[in-house]
Every structure is written in C-alpha cells, then in structure tokens.
Design an enzyme around this catalytic site. Structure first.
Site, mmCIF file in Angstrom:
data_model
loop_
_atom_site.group_PDB
_atom_site.id
_atom_site.type_symbol
_atom_site.label_atom_id
_atom_site.label_comp_id
_atom_site.label_asym_id
_atom_site.label_seq_id
_atom_site.Cartn_x
_atom_site.Cartn_y
_atom_site.Cartn_z
ATOM 1 C CE1 TYR A 1 -3.019 -3.024 0.471
ATOM 2 C CE2 TYR A 1 -3.489 -2.310 2.705
ATOM 3 C CZ TYR A 1 -3.693 -3.187 1.663
ATOM 4 O OH TYR A 1 -4.576 -4.218 1.826
ATOM 5 C CG HIS B 1 -0.500 -8.274 -0.045
ATOM 6 N ND1 HIS B 1 -0.180 -6.952 0.105
ATOM 7 C CD2 HIS B 1 -1.811 -8.283 -0.402
ATOM 8 C CE1 HIS B 1 -1.230 -6.194 -0.152
ATOM 9 N NE2 HIS B 1 -2.242 -6.983 -0.469
#
Length: 292
Positions: A51, A113
């Site tokens: 992110y 992730h």
C-alpha cells in the site's frame, strides 16, 4: 457485541472483528485516518507494504495512542509481506524495515499478501520464524485459493489463523469460507463494502430502510453476523464513525439469508488477472512509488 468485540484466532490470540483498512491512502491520509479511527473506538488497523503507507500508519498510530491515552497493546496492527520480497531470507530482511516504518517492535498479525508461485512456502517459513521470535503475534495469508491453502498446510508446521479475501454481498467466496470454517481458519474481508453496485443494490437498500441504516452499515453488520472479520476503508471521519455504528441493531435470519442470496460468484480481481507470480501492480517497491 460492540466495536472492540473480538474473535479468537486458532492460536488463542484475540482480534477485533471490526477494523480500519487503509488501502489506496497516501501516508498523510493514512496517518489521519488511523487517528480518526482510534479516536472513535477502533482497535484494529490493517495496512501492507504494497500500500505504500506503512510509515503513515506508524505516525498515525503513535499520535493516536498518545491522543487517546492508549498503549501499543491496545491496538491490533496488521501488515503484509510484499510480493517483491517473497522468499525466506528476503522476507525476514524486509520485515525489519516494515517494523521501522510502523514504529513498533512487533505486529499483531503478519500476512502473506499474495501466494507467489514457487515462493509462498518459503515466505511462510519466514513468517513462522518471525512468529516464533515474537515479532508477530499471529500469521496468516491473503488471496489464497483452496489448492494453495492445502499445499501450504501440507508443507509447513503452523496453520494460518486467517485468509484475507475479497468478500462482500456480491462476492462471498463460499467455497473458500467453507474450507476455512472446516479448518478453524477465519475469513477476513477485503473490499468488504464491494463496489458501487453493492452499495446501490436495491435489495440491500430495502433492508437498510427497514432498520433505518445505510447500505454500508447493513453490509458491515451482515459480515459481522456471518463471523467474518471486516476492515472497511474510509478517509473521512464521519464515514469512519458511521461504519462503526452497527451495534445497535441485528439483522433477522431472513435478512441475512436474503443478503446471502445475492452472491454472484464472480471474483472481480485476482483469479482472472493475477498470474500467480510477481507483483500484480508492476511496482518494485510501492513504499517509494506511491508517494510520488
């Protein structure tokens, strides 16, 4: 049930069922959102190296703790191992930098992730090392289909505590949720509010009118009643407040069943696009790229 209500992970650690997500927020916005969330009762924050805002989350966490008289252990912090770091030693090395950006000596939950092919088992073994060293209180995965979940569990010694998947009324990952339920693994929702079609769905709107709530509030309440961990993202304090205003009503069994029936079984992102290797965004290190 209230905003700090918890679920118990399969290693005994308690995790708030409702938290704040910060996907697609720059560092400054992420810091502000974390402060808003902590001031309004949230006790779980979800970020990721991909992110590009771990540093902002670290600043917001430090400020929010001080502003609200909280201690670090009062907040459940999640981050994720980055695709570009996949592998054993590379994950270990990168994680030290993640802790520095987050201004903490540990995270409460560390997640893989994406299941990068030929690397996710080595990455998981790195997570096991981090867990055993006490630098993560729990470890889990994200975006793992059943095949890769089974493969991971076959070749490693610690079972994931959760699988973070796209989950909302129009995309319910029914097969994966059933597998998780059968194996004492919780499901956590990313994109818990779905997209415009979800929030504007006329059947959800009818349910919302019945309870005098917004469609977003009804969706979050439905996820909580389904036993799903949910991390809606917002950058506006008023919406952050509204997303947590879901504890003064309970959906009837009939309304839960109605929303259950809306599943389109159409994954919007990763199955059709992600090739199971590398970085789906084509970015070497979003910590730098996303703030340009």
């Amino acid at each position: 049930m209230k905003i700090d209500s918890t679920v118990t992970l399969n290693n005994g650690v308690k995790m708030p069922q409702l938290g704040l997500g910060v996907w697609r927020s720059d560092n400054e916005t992420a810091a502000q959102s974390v402060r808003f969330a902590l001031a309004n009762g949230y006790r779980a924050i979800d970020t990721a190296k991909q992110y590009g805002n771990e540093a902002g989350v670290g600043v917001g966490l430090k400020q929010g703790l001080a502003e609200n008289g909280l201690n670090r252990e009062d907040v459940f912090l999640t981050t994720k191992a980055f695709n570009g770091d996949a592998g054993y030693q590379s994950t270990l090395d990168a994680f030290n930098g993640q802790l520095e950006r987050l201004q903490t000596s540990y995270v409460d939950l560390l997640i893989i992730h994406w299941p990068v092919n030929d690397k996710y088992i080595d990455t998981w073994r790195a997570l096991e090392t981090i867990y055993r060293e006490g630098k993560a209180r729990a470890i889990g995965v994200s975006n793992f289909d059943i095949h890769r979940m089974k493969d991971l569990m076959k070749h490693t010694s610690i079972k994931p505590v959760l699988n973070q998947m796209e989950f909302n009324p129009l995309e319910q990952e029914t097969d994966i949720k059933e597998f998780c339920d059968e194996n004492d693994i919780l499901l956590e929702a990313w994109s818990p509010l779905g997209h415009g079609d979800t929030l504007k769905n006329p059947q959800i709107q009818k349910v919302a009118d019945k309870y005098n709530k917004s469609t977003a509030q009804v969706i979050i309440r439905w996820e909580l009643q389904r036993g799903v961990i949910t991390i809606p993202k917002s950058t506006h304090e008023e919406y952050i407040k509204q997303n947590a205003d879901v504890y003064d009503f309970e959906l009837s069994d009939a309304d839960v069943a109605l929303i259950d029936s809306l599943d389109l079984d159409k994954r919007s992102l990763w199955y059709g696009v992600f090739k199971w290797s590398g970085n789906p965004d084509g970015v070497v290190d979003t910590v730098d790229e996303w703030d340009k």
